[in-house]
Every structure is written in structure tokens, then in C-alpha cells.
Design a protein around this motif. Structure first.
Motif, PDB file in Angstrom:
ATOM      1  N   ASN A 276       8.060  -0.305  -7.556  1.00  0.00           N
ATOM      2  CA  ASN A 276       7.636  -0.049  -6.181  1.00  0.00           C
ATOM      3  C   ASN A 276       6.194   0.438  -6.150  1.00  0.00           C
ATOM      4  OD1 ASN A 276       7.965   2.684  -6.972  1.00  0.00           O
ATOM      5  ND2 ASN A 276       8.320   3.248  -4.847  1.00  0.00           N
ATOM      6  N   ARG A 277       5.637   0.496  -4.950  1.00  0.00           N
ATOM      7  CA  ARG A 277       4.258   0.928  -4.746  1.00  0.00           C
ATOM      8  C   ARG A 277       4.211   1.857  -3.536  1.00  0.00           C
ATOM      9  NH1 ARG A 277      -0.935  -2.811  -3.032  1.00  0.00           N
ATOM     10  NH2 ARG A 277      -2.515  -1.808  -4.345  1.00  0.00           N
ATOM     11  N   SER A 278       3.404   2.905  -3.621  1.00  0.00           N
ATOM     12  CA  SER A 278       3.279   3.852  -2.519  1.00  0.00           C
ATOM     13  C   SER A 278       1.812   4.165  -2.268  1.00  0.00           C
ATOM     14  CB  SER A 278       4.055   5.147  -2.823  1.00  0.00           C
ATOM     15  OG  SER A 278       3.506   5.802  -3.950  1.00  0.00           O
ATOM     16  N   ILE A 279       1.542   4.778  -1.112  1.00  0.00           N
ATOM     17  CA  ILE A 279       0.179   5.110  -0.714  1.00  0.00           C
ATOM     18  C   ILE A 279       0.126   6.576  -0.296  1.00  0.00           C
ATOM     19  CG2 ILE A 279       0.604   4.318   1.657  1.00  0.00           C
ATOM     20  CD1 ILE A 279      -2.343   3.496   1.797  1.00  0.00           C
TER      21      ILE A 279
ATOM     22  N   VAL B   3      -2.686  -2.478   3.684  1.00  0.00           N
ATOM     23  CA  VAL B   3      -2.098  -2.435   2.358  1.00  0.00           C
ATOM     24  C   VAL B   3      -0.711  -3.052   2.398  1.00  0.00           C
ATOM     25  CG1 VAL B   3      -1.117  -0.129   2.703  1.00  0.00           C
ATOM     26  CG2 VAL B   3      -1.611  -0.918   0.387  1.00  0.00           C
ATOM     27  N   LEU B   4      -0.333  -3.726   1.295  1.00  0.00           N
ATOM     28  CA  LEU B   4       1.007  -4.257   1.113  1.00  0.00           C
ATOM     29  C   LEU B   4       1.743  -3.383   0.102  1.00  0.00           C
ATOM     30  CD1 LEU B   4       0.375  -8.125   0.876  1.00  0.00           C
ATOM     31  CD2 LEU B   4       1.235  -6.822   2.832  1.00  0.00           C
ATOM     32  N   LEU B   5       2.965  -2.995   0.447  1.00  0.00           N
ATOM     33  CA  LEU B   5       3.755  -2.110  -0.403  1.00  0.00           C
ATOM     34  C   LEU B   5       5.093  -2.777  -0.716  1.00  0.00           C
ATOM     35  CD1 LEU B   5       3.070   1.203   1.566  1.00  0.00           C
ATOM     36  CD2 LEU B   5       1.857   0.371  -0.462  1.00  0.00           C
ATOM     37  N   PRO B   6       5.155  -3.564  -1.797  1.00  0.00           N
ATOM     38  CA  PRO B   6       6.423  -4.230  -2.151  1.00  0.00           C
ATOM     39  C   PRO B   6       7.340  -3.311  -2.945  1.00  0.00           C
ATOM     40  CG  PRO B   6       4.691  -4.886  -3.670  1.00  0.00           C
ATOM     41  CD  PRO B   6       4.055  -3.941  -2.682  1.00  0.00           C
TER      42      PRO B   6
ATOM     43  N   ASP C 283      23.631  -5.743  -8.131  1.00  0.00           N
ATOM     44  CA  ASP C 283      23.129  -5.333  -6.824  1.00  0.00           C
ATOM     45  C   ASP C 283      21.623  -5.543  -6.817  1.00  0.00           C
ATOM     46  OD1 ASP C 283      22.993  -4.324  -4.300  1.00  0.00           O
ATOM     47  OD2 ASP C 283      24.114  -2.501  -4.738  1.00  0.00           O
ATOM     48  N   LEU C 284      21.142  -6.392  -5.922  1.00  0.00           N
ATOM     49  CA  LEU C 284      19.726  -6.752  -5.871  1.00  0.00           C
ATOM     50  C   LEU C 284      19.123  -6.300  -4.548  1.00  0.00           C
ATOM     51  CD1 LEU C 284      17.222  -8.370  -6.944  1.00  0.00           C
ATOM     52  CD2 LEU C 284      18.192 -10.369  -5.774  1.00  0.00           C
ATOM     53  N   GLY C 285      17.936  -5.712  -4.599  1.00  0.00           N
ATOM     54  CA  GLY C 285      17.238  -5.293  -3.390  1.00  0.00           C
ATOM     55  C   GLY C 285      15.786  -5.714  -3.424  1.00  0.00           C
ATOM     56  N   LEU C 286      15.298  -6.265  -2.308  1.00  0.00           N
ATOM     57  CA  LEU C 286      13.903  -6.682  -2.168  1.00  0.00           C
ATOM     58  C   LEU C 286      13.352  -6.108  -0.871  1.00  0.00           C
ATOM     59  CD1 LEU C 286      14.246 -10.465  -3.104  1.00  0.00           C
ATOM     60  CD2 LEU C 286      13.217  -8.703  -4.538  1.00  0.00           C
ATOM     61  N   GLY C 287      12.083  -5.750  -0.872  1.00  0.00           N
ATOM     62  CA  GLY C 287      11.487  -5.235   0.346  1.00  0.00           C
ATOM     63  C   GLY C 287       9.979  -5.407   0.350  1.00  0.00           C
ATOM     64  N   LEU C 288       9.426  -5.498   1.535  1.00  0.00           N
ATOM     65  CA  LEU C 288       7.973  -5.571   1.690  1.00  0.00           C
ATOM     66  C   LEU C 288       7.584  -4.797   2.937  1.00  0.00           C
ATOM     67  CD1 LEU C 288       5.225  -6.692   0.789  1.00  0.00           C
ATOM     68  CD2 LEU C 288       5.647  -8.678   2.269  1.00  0.00           C
ATOM     69  N   ARG C 289       6.699  -3.842   2.754  1.00  0.00           N
ATOM     70  CA  ARG C 289       6.183  -3.048   3.867  1.00  0.00           C
ATOM     71  C   ARG C 289       4.689  -3.307   3.998  1.00  0.00           C
ATOM     72  NH1 ARG C 289       8.268   1.407   6.544  1.00  0.00           N
ATOM     73  NH2 ARG C 289       6.729   2.641   7.708  1.00  0.00           N
ATOM     74  N   MET C 290       4.267  -3.611   5.209  1.00  0.00           N
ATOM     75  CA  MET C 290       2.852  -3.851   5.489  1.00  0.00           C
ATOM     76  C   MET C 290       2.349  -2.745   6.405  1.00  0.00           C
ATOM     77  SD  MET C 290       3.431  -7.906   6.141  1.00  0.00           S
ATOM     78  CE  MET C 290       5.131  -7.578   6.617  1.00  0.00           C
ATOM     79  N   GLU C 291       1.356  -1.993   5.942  1.00  0.00           N
ATOM     80  CA  GLU C 291       0.792  -0.902   6.727  1.00  0.00           C
ATOM     81  C   GLU C 291      -0.709  -1.109   6.919  1.00  0.00           C
ATOM     82  OE1 GLU C 291       3.731   2.865   5.698  1.00  0.00           O
ATOM     83  OE2 GLU C 291       1.581   2.985   5.264  1.00  0.00           O
ATOM     84  N   LYS C 292      -1.173  -0.718   8.092  1.00  0.00           N
ATOM     85  CA  LYS C 292      -2.604  -0.758   8.379  1.00  0.00           C
ATOM     86  C   LYS C 292      -2.978   0.527   9.096  1.00  0.00           C
ATOM     87  CE  LYS C 292      -6.276  -3.250  10.794  1.00  0.00           C
ATOM     88  NZ  LYS C 292      -6.616  -4.375  11.695  1.00  0.00           N
ATOM     89  N   SER C 293      -3.966   1.220   8.558  1.00  0.00           N
ATOM     90  CA  SER C 293      -4.435   2.449   9.183  1.00  0.00           C
ATOM     91  C   SER C 293      -5.869   2.267   9.652  1.00  0.00           C
ATOM     92  CB  SER C 293      -4.364   3.618   8.197  1.00  0.00           C
ATOM     93  OG  SER C 293      -5.171   3.368   7.061  1.00  0.00           O
ATOM     94  N   THR C 294      -6.164   2.751  10.845  1.00  0.00           N
ATOM     95  CA  THR C 294      -7.520   2.747  11.379  1.00  0.00           C
ATOM     96  C   THR C 294      -7.906   4.183  11.682  1.00  0.00           C
ATOM     97  OG1 THR C 294      -6.781   2.464  13.663  1.00  0.00           O
ATOM     98  CG2 THR C 294      -7.177   0.473  12.391  1.00  0.00           C
ATOM     99  N   THR C 295      -9.058   4.605  11.197  1.00  0.00           N
ATOM    100  CA  THR C 295      -9.512   5.974  11.398  1.00  0.00           C
ATOM    101  C   THR C 295     -10.894   5.991  12.038  1.00  0.00           C
ATOM    102  OG1 THR C 295     -10.490   6.081   9.181  1.00  0.00           O
ATOM    103  CG2 THR C 295      -8.203   6.773   9.411  1.00  0.00           C
TER     104      THR C 295
ATOM    105  N   ASP D   6       8.733   5.366   4.836  1.00  0.00           N
ATOM    106  CA  ASP D   6       7.287   5.440   4.992  1.00  0.00           C
ATOM    107  C   ASP D   6       6.593   5.217   3.658  1.00  0.00           C
ATOM    108  OD1 ASP D   6       7.560   5.881   7.649  1.00  0.00           O
ATOM    109  OD2 ASP D   6       7.107   8.024   7.593  1.00  0.00           O
ATOM    110  N   GLY D   7       5.443   4.558   3.718  1.00  0.00           N
ATOM    111  CA  GLY D   7       4.763   4.131   2.505  1.00  0.00           C
ATOM    112  C   GLY D   7       4.175   5.242   1.669  1.00  0.00           C
ATOM    113  N   ASP D   8       4.061   6.469   2.209  1.00  0.00           N
ATOM    114  CA  ASP D   8       3.449   7.554   1.444  1.00  0.00           C
ATOM    115  C   ASP D   8       4.465   8.343   0.624  1.00  0.00           C
ATOM    116  OD1 ASP D   8       4.767   8.739   3.513  1.00  0.00           O
ATOM    117  OD2 ASP D   8       3.095   9.973   4.182  1.00  0.00           O
ATOM    118  N   ALA D   9       5.718   7.906   0.581  1.00  0.00           N
ATOM    119  CA  ALA D   9       6.761   8.650  -0.120  1.00  0.00           C
ATOM    120  C   ALA D   9       6.950   8.112  -1.531  1.00  0.00           C
ATOM    121  CB  ALA D   9       8.077   8.566   0.633  1.00  0.00           C
ATOM    122  N   THR D  10       6.976   9.017  -2.523  1.00  0.00           N
ATOM    123  CA  THR D  10       7.319   8.640  -3.895  1.00  0.00           C
ATOM    124  C   THR D  10       8.784   8.897  -4.202  1.00  0.00           C
ATOM    125  OG1 THR D  10       6.676  10.837  -4.686  1.00  0.00           O
ATOM    126  CG2 THR D  10       4.979   9.131  -4.677  1.00  0.00           C
ATOM    127  N   GLY D  11       9.482   9.565  -3.308  1.00  0.00           N
ATOM    128  CA  GLY D  11      10.902   9.831  -3.480  1.00  0.00           C
ATOM    129  C   GLY D  11      11.508  10.246  -2.157  1.00  0.00           C
ATOM    130  N   ALA D  12      12.833  10.265  -2.097  1.00  0.00           N
ATOM    131  CA  ALA D  12      13.520  10.640  -0.858  1.00  0.00           C
ATOM    132  C   ALA D  12      14.833  11.327  -1.197  1.00  0.00           C
ATOM    133  CB  ALA D  12      13.773   9.420   0.021  1.00  0.00           C
TER     134      ALA D  12
END
Length: 790
Positions: A532-535, A510-513, A486-498, A222-228
Motif C-alpha cells: 500500500n501507499r500513504s501520504i 496523487v494515486l494511492l493504490p 481472499d483478494l483485495g484491490l483498491g485505488l484512491r485518487m486524492e488532489k489537494s489545492t492550497t 483516508d490517504g494519510d493513514a498508515t494504520g487503523a
């Protein structure tokens, strides 16, 4: 509920679009040409789960001559390269499983797929379990650090939470709130399935194999995590009955700090039935101190507030679940929990004003707090024939109903008229749908894709505030691995409507690469680069504009116009493994924009106002050191983080005369384990951080340390005694200081303790029968009420 139903239908329409993207990703699953090798996958015959870290040996079929070997990875995959043409035999061994053999033919130098090798479990009895005390403690991988559970750690642990206290970079405060590298925005998983922090307190540490920590979670998180933190259980839940009991007893009932738990599992053929419980009981005396100075053209007034309250917190969480193995490749799980809990602070409040206006008063503070949470879900997983390929689907729902009431009763006792009353009646319903897919192309390339939608409606039945939040996400990940890198790439696309009260509405895409690259310098050293980027999205209580009165001088309120906070992080880390020891050093840079902080100011009617706002930008840069060191019978796990912090207020903050600041700070923790003969062990844990600066003001707490002694009998019964912060009669669990426009404010929340507070622990664990795997399913992150006290 009509609004919730409408949001649900809108969400399903959006899910159709996400699923089309998801299906297109799966359609690209094509095979690739590889160098001559033999590869395959190891799975548990009953559950279909991967069997990691098994030994795979290749020998000639005719003469049994040794040719080569390898170890299966966390997904059960293995590969033996550079194999000449011929007929061979694969011999597979792993603790808890019977040896497995398979004949393979290599023809024309082509890659040979040995297929899926099913591992049959063996009978395990706890008395026969052997734990190797000299096990490697840690190792670094592409996007995580893996800490292996050793016998020394088990000697001083009663729960999964106890194990976390011993890992560098992880801090567990006195309320067992977990933070990692200074952030509490972390996700917690058990075998890759999301849980919350209270679930860990009912885990039997003997069943935990290793703990993976991720400083920069990839796009499938999930995009709101800074660690796991991912806790990996040992392969094997026993047929028949198994479980554990943990009881805690305080020496003085004026200091109650208990976390009892139990677990019970019954397994037979294709089904597992299980239940567990974890409780949190905290009854302590608190002294909350507030001191303020207000200056104007008429002079200076000083306000002192002292609250002497009894904190009465209790929580009982009952877990229920069933696993059903439809086939060797298909698994189904139902899971739920029921959680009543309460947080109350009752006592006396004293108010004193001195200066140009002098008076004093007294009030009785009374809390009434009742909350009930209910969660249930259905989870399905299918393993494809192609090695390393699977798909999972999860549908879950969480509901919360609560009533929180605080009264300040002042005046003569016979009047008994509340001067101040705060009432909040929150109700929340959240539906989550998630689908994940992953596959591999040969032994080096792995791909993943997934979609998630969450529909949530939250309301305050007292004020009429209603908040609807729908979040949609789709992600893609790719990983490429060689012997050296060891190479890792990722892209997460999130959209919130309130939507708030059917009026105010907003959309926030928002885009979270993320990017990570690890290079192996030698057999013992590696270097890693991560970006990385988080929200961080505001929660219900930060958005609710309803006014609450904290005391006769202060009101607080949320802000429905808040924007999410975005954080970008980059670090370079060097790690060394040598003689069972582990060291890692890191240089990092972090930037957060639209920082969500509390803003305090004095209103026109001379009332202190605390409201939530986006206040500016914060930059942090520094160095970090972690390690795990063995010195004969002593094991040390240190963590030190040194950094410089720079804040840049936005226009709103500047309006309240908040200036930019540049400060230095540190975070530190240490755990020390002493293992003696006859299964005696001692544990010392310590954590201390400098004041945490915000856009306005700072927060701090005192040095926190625990001392524990444990004795284990026949690996089944454990007796222990624990002391928290001995030799100190008061502990500041939370404090803050603010220099505002025309005022200063300071707060201290203190726990009153005896000189040496003590708690006894009694643990018992049992299991019989043969080993088998258990499905651990995902649980949605739960938004609880703001915590009172510490």
C-alpha cells in the motif's frame, strides 16, 4: 469567511464531477451466476444494522434433518453451498436475539436468495450477562487482525483506551497518545465510524465485542493513514436508561493524572438520545534540560538551559447525539461535541553560558493557553433491498478558536518586563462532505466506491498568516473471496489545492493504490501479502512561517513551501492460531520520500534556528513478531519489531553537512494479565523503544510501565489502584540529540515523581430494559495544537 465561501463553491463544483464518477460505479451493479447455494442477510429489526457471527442452520422442512450450517460475516451475510433441490428451513440464533426461522425452496439447482431476515432483540439485564473467558483471542483476515475481548481483559479495564494497551503492536504512552507499529498516523473508528483518541476513554469496555487492527488500510480509508483501529461494539443498546461512571482519585495532588468519564443513553421506540463526557487532567512537575556546544575559530561555548515548570493541562469534552430510525432501512443521526481545553507550562528558567563567553541569567516562564473546539454533523444511511448494499452520506463541520501566549520575564522582579513573548491566535474552520457506496455480487465478490471533499481555512489572527486547503478524493475497491483465499484491490485518487495569504498556491494530485492477498494454508495457518501507499500532508503549524522564540537562544518557524511526504509499504506475514493462542511473524520493507523533519542550524547572528523542511528519503526493513498467549491464569501479549534504517539526505540537507546513516533499532511492548478467583485481577504493561533516528538527529524516551490491581463486584462496580513507573523518581518522556554543523544539541524532558505514584479508580455501570442497536456516526479527524510537555 468570503474566501472560505469561495472555496466552498469551488469545492461543490468539483464534487459534481466526483459524483458523476460515483454514479457511474453504481450503474455497473449487475447480478452474476453462482453455484447452487442459499444466501441471505441478517439485520436488526429496529436499526437495520447487520447482525454478525450469528449461527445459521439448514434443515429439511419435512423431517427437520440437519443439512448444513454456517456463521454470518461482519456484514450479516451468510451462504450455505451445494444444496440440492428441495424445501428447507433456515434456523438463525444469536446472543441477544430471538431465534428466527424462514422456509426456502431450491429449484433446478439455482442459487436461492433467502432475502433479508430480521432479528428481534430480547431482554438483557447486565446481571445475567455471561462472558466466556476461554474465547478465542485473535484471528487473522485479509486486511486486518481481529482481537476478541475476553473476560480477563475486562477484569483489568475501565475504558476503551485500557483495552488497547493490551493488544500487541499498539502502544499508549503516558499522555494516552496512541501509536500502532511505530506510527501515530492512525485512524480510530467505532463501528466503522471515525473518532479521535479521546472518545475511547469514555467507552464502557463491557460493551466492546472485538477490536480490529489494520496494518495497511485499504482505499476507502483516508490517504494519510498508515494504520487503523476499528472498535466493534456489542449489538444492543438498552431501551430505557443505560450508562457508566468512572472516577479517578490521586493519592498526592502534586501528581494529578486523571481521565474521568461518564456516558448516559436513553432509548425509546425509534429514537436514541445520548450524552457522554471524557476529561483529561494532568498536573505534574517537569524538569526540561537543554545542553549545547558551539565551536568556531574562537573556541567552544557551552550553553545550559534548565526549566523547572509545572505542567497544567486540562480538557473537558462533552458529547451529544440523537439517532432516529426513519424506517427499517433508513437511519439518521445528529452528533456534536464541545471541547474547551488548555495546556500550560509555568515556572522558572535558568540559563548558563560557559567557555569563551561566560554569563548566566534567570527568567520566569508564564503560559496563557485557551482553546475551544466545536464539532457537529449530520449522517444518513440507507440499506438497499439487495443484500450487502448500502449508501451513506455525511456532512460535518469543525471549528477551533484559540489564544496561546508564552512570556519569559527576566531582570529584576519590580521591572516585570517580558524579555520574550510568543503569541499565536489560531482559528480554523473545516467542512467535510462524504458519500460511500458498497454492494455485493453473490457470495464472493464485493465492490465499493466513494467520494470525499474537505474544505478548510486556517489562520493566525496575530501574524496574519492564512492557509486555505481543499482536498478531493475518490476511491474504488474490490474484494474476491473463496474458501482458501481472499483478494483485495483498491485505488484512491486524492488532489489537494492550497493557497497561502492569497499569494502562494500549489496543487498536489496523487494515486494511492493498495493490494492484499491472504491464502489459508490450513485450518490454523495462513499467509498474507500486502502492498500500500500513504501520504502525509504538513499541518498548519509546520506551514506557518511566523517566528516563535523557544528561549533566548532559539527561534522556530514553519515552511509554507513544504511538499507532502509519501510512504510505500510492503510486508509478508505468517499467522498461526492454536488452542486459543495466536502468533504472527512478518517481514516488511518501508520507504518514505520527501520526509518532513525539523532542521536545526546556526544563523549568521549566532541564533539557533529550527524550521520544518523536506529533508530526504528513509528506508526501513526488518522483522516483526506479535502474539497472544494463554498460560493457565496468565495471559501474555508480546510485540517485538527489529529493523535496519537507512537515511539519504537531499541537497538541502547536504548543504548543512547532514550525512547518510545506517542504524539498527527495535520497538517492543508487553502486557500481562493475571486473573484470580473472586474477580481479582492484575495488569502489567510495558513498552520500550530504541532511539528513533531522523534525517538529522534522533528522539528517545525511557522505559514506560504500569502496574494495576482491580476487583469487580457483581459485574457492576469496579475498584482499582494504578501505579505508573514505580521505583523511579524521574522519567524521560521525550529526548533528542542532534549533531549539527559546528554544534551539538541535546534535550531531555523529565517528569519528577515520588517513588511509587498511585491513583485510585472507581467505576460503576448500569443498564435496564431490552437490547437495541445504536447508530455510531463518523467524526472528522481534528487537528489540535502542538502539545507542550509530554
Amino acid at each position: 469567511m468570503k474566501i472560505f465561501s469561495k472555496s466552498f463553491r469551488q469545492g461543490l463544483a468539483a464534487m459534481q464531477l466526483l459524483l458523476q464518477v460515483f454514479a457511474a460505479t453504481i450503474a455497473g451493479n449487475l447480478s452474476a451466476q453462482e453455484k447452487p447455494s442459499i444466501s441471505g442477510q441478517l439485520i436488526d429489526k429496529i436499526s437495520g444494522q447487520p447482525v454478525p457471527y450469528a449461527t445459521v442452520k439448514l434443515s429439511g422442512a419435512a423431517d427437520s434433518a440437519f443439512i448444513g450450517g454456517t456463521i454470518s460475516d461482519p456484514g450479516g451475510l451468510f451462504s450455505i453451498r451445494n444444496v440440492a433441490d428441495g424445501i428447507y428451513t433456515l434456523n438463525v440464533t444469536s446472543i441477544g436475539y430471538k431465534p428466527a426461522n424462514r422456509n426456502v425452496d431450491v429449484v433446478n439447482g439455482a442459487q436461492t436468495d433467502a432475502g433479508i431476515i430480521e432479528m428481534q432483540d430480547t431482554t438483557l439485564v447486565l446481571d445475567e450477562l455471561v462472558i466466556v473467558s476461554e474465547r478465542i483471542k485473535a484471528r487473522s483476515e485479509k486486511d486486518k487482525t481481529i482481537y476478541f475481548v475476553t473476560k480477563k481483559m475486562l477484569d483489568v479495564s475501565n475504558t476503551g483506551t485500557d483495552l488497547l494497551k493490551m493488544l500487541p503492536g499498539i502502544q499508549v504512552d503516558i499522555r494516552q497518545n496512541i501509536s500502532f507499529e511505530g506510527s501515530s498516523r492512525i485512524l480510530i473508528f467505532v463501528d466503522g465510524k471515525e473518532r479521535d483518541k479521546s472518545y475511547l476513554s469514555q467507552l464502557n469496555p463491557v460493551q466492546i465485542d472485538r477490536i480490529e487492527v489494520l496494518s495497511a488500510p485499504p482505499a476507502n480509508y483516508d490517504g494519510d493513514a498508515t494504520g487503523a483501529i476499528n472498535i466493534i461494539m456489542k449489538k444492543g443498546q438498552n431501551t430505557g436508561f443505560s450508562g457508566h461512571l468512572l472516577a479517578e482519585v490521586p493519592v498526592l495532588f502534586s501528581e494529578v493524572y486523571l481521565f474521568p468519564s461518564y456516558s448516559l443513553n436513553y432509548s425509546r421506540q425509534k429514537i436514541n438520545l445520548y450524552t457522554s463526557y471524557n476529561g483529561e487532567l494532568t498536573y505534574l512537575d517537569l524538569h526540561e534540560q537543554i545542553s549545547r556546544k558551539v565551536s568556531d575559530e574562537n573556541g567552544t561555548n557551552e550553553i545550559s538551559i534548565d526549566q523547572y515548570v509545572r505542567q497544567k493541562d486540562w480538557s473537558h469534552r462533552f458529547h451529544f447525539g440523537a439517532d432516529y430510525f426513519l424506517s427499517e432501512r433508513d437511519q439518521l443521526n445528529f452528533y456534536s461535541f464541545y471541547n474547551p481545553y488548555s495546556r500550560e507550562l509555568d515556572g522558572k528558567a535558568l540559563y548558563q553560558i560557559s567557555g569563551t563567553t561566560g554569563n548566566s541569567s534567570e527568567a520566569i516562564k508564564a503560559d496563557t493557553d485557551r482553546n475551544t473546539g466545536l464539532f457537529y454533523s449530520l449522517y444518513y444511511k440507507h440499506n438497499f433491498k439487495k443484500e450487502g448494499s448500502d449508501i451513506t452520506a455525511d456532512v460535518s463541520n469543525y471549528s477551533l478558536k484559540a489564544e496561546n501566549r508564552t512570556e519569559f520575564i527576566s531582570g529584576e522582579p519590580e521591572n516585570n518586563v517580558p524579555a520574550t513573548v510568543n503569541v499565536v491566535k489560531p482559528e480554523q474552520n473545516a467542512l467535510s462532505i462524504r458519500i460511500d457506496y458498497r454492494t455485493r455480487f453473490g457470495e464472493r465478490l464485493g465492490l465499493g466506491a466513494g467520494v470525499k471533499a474537505k474544505f478548510r481555512i486556517s489562520e493566525d489572527r496575530n501574524s496574519g498568516f492564512e492557509y486555505i486547503d481543499n482536498t478531493y478524493a475518490v476511491y474504488l475497491t474490490a474484494g474476491y473471496k473463496t474458501e482458501q483465499s481472499d483478494l483485495g484491490l483498491g485505488l484512491r485518487m486524492e488532489k489537494s489545492t492550497t493557497e497561502i495569504n492569497n499569494a502562494f498556491a500549489s496543487n498536489f494530485p496523487v494515486l494511492l493504490p493498495d493490494f492484499s492477498f491472504r491464502y489459508k494454508l490450513s485450518s490454523q495457518q495462513s499467509i498474507q501479502l500486502s502492498v500500500n501507499r500513504s501520504i502525509r500532508r504538513p499541518d498548519l503549524y509546520q506551514l506557518n512561517p511566523a517566528i516563535a522564540r523557544d528561549d533566548p537562544f532559539t527561534i522556530s518557524r514553519g515552511n509554507p513551501a513544504l511538499n507532502p511526504e509519501l510512504t510505500s509499504n510492503i510486508f509478508i506475514e505468517h499467522s498461526v492460531q492454536s488452542d486459543g493462542n495466536y502468533f504472527a511473524s512478518r517481514i516488511f520493507l518501508t520507504r518514505s520520500t520527501g520526509v518532513i523533519n525539523n532542521l536545526m542550524f546556526i544563523s549568521d547572528d549566532n541564533t539557533f534556528v529550527r524550521e520544518t523542511q523536506n529533508l530526504g528519503t528513509m528506508d526501513q526493513a526488518g522483522i516483526q513478531f506479535t502474539g497472544s498467549v494463554k498460560l493457565r491464569f496468565l495471559t501474555l501479549n508480546p510485540y517485538v519489531k527489529l529493523f535496519g534504517l537507512r537515511t539519504k539526505p537531499n541537497r538541502l540537507a547536504e548543504k548543512y553537512n547532514i550525512s547518510p546513516r545506517e542504524t539498527a533499532g527495535f520497538e517492543s511492548s508487553l502486557s500481562a494479565i493475571v486473573s484470580l478467583k473472586h474477580d481479582f485481577a492484575f495488569l502489567f504493561t510495558l513498552q520500550y523503544n530504541s532511539a528513533k533516528n531522523q534525517i538529522q538527529g534522533n528522539s528517545f524516551s525511557d522505559l514506560l510501565y504500569f502496574i494495576a490491581a482491580e476487583k469487580t463486584f457483581k459485574q457492576k462496580i469496579k475498584l482499582g489502584i494504578v501505579s505508573a513507573i514505580p521505583f523511579s523518581n524521574s522519567f524521560t518522556y521525550n529526548g533528542s540529540e542532534i549533531n549539527g554543523n559546528g554544534f551539538t544539541s541535546s534535550y531531555k524532558g523529565n517528569i519528577n515523581l515520588t517513588s511509587i505514584p498511585l491513583w485510585f479508580k472507581i467505576g460503576y455501570q448500569f443498564n435496564t430494559g431490552s437490547s437495541r442497536s445504536k447508530i455510531n456516526r463518523e467524526k472528522e479527524q481534528i487537528e489540535n495544537l502542538p502539545k507542550k510537555g509530554f
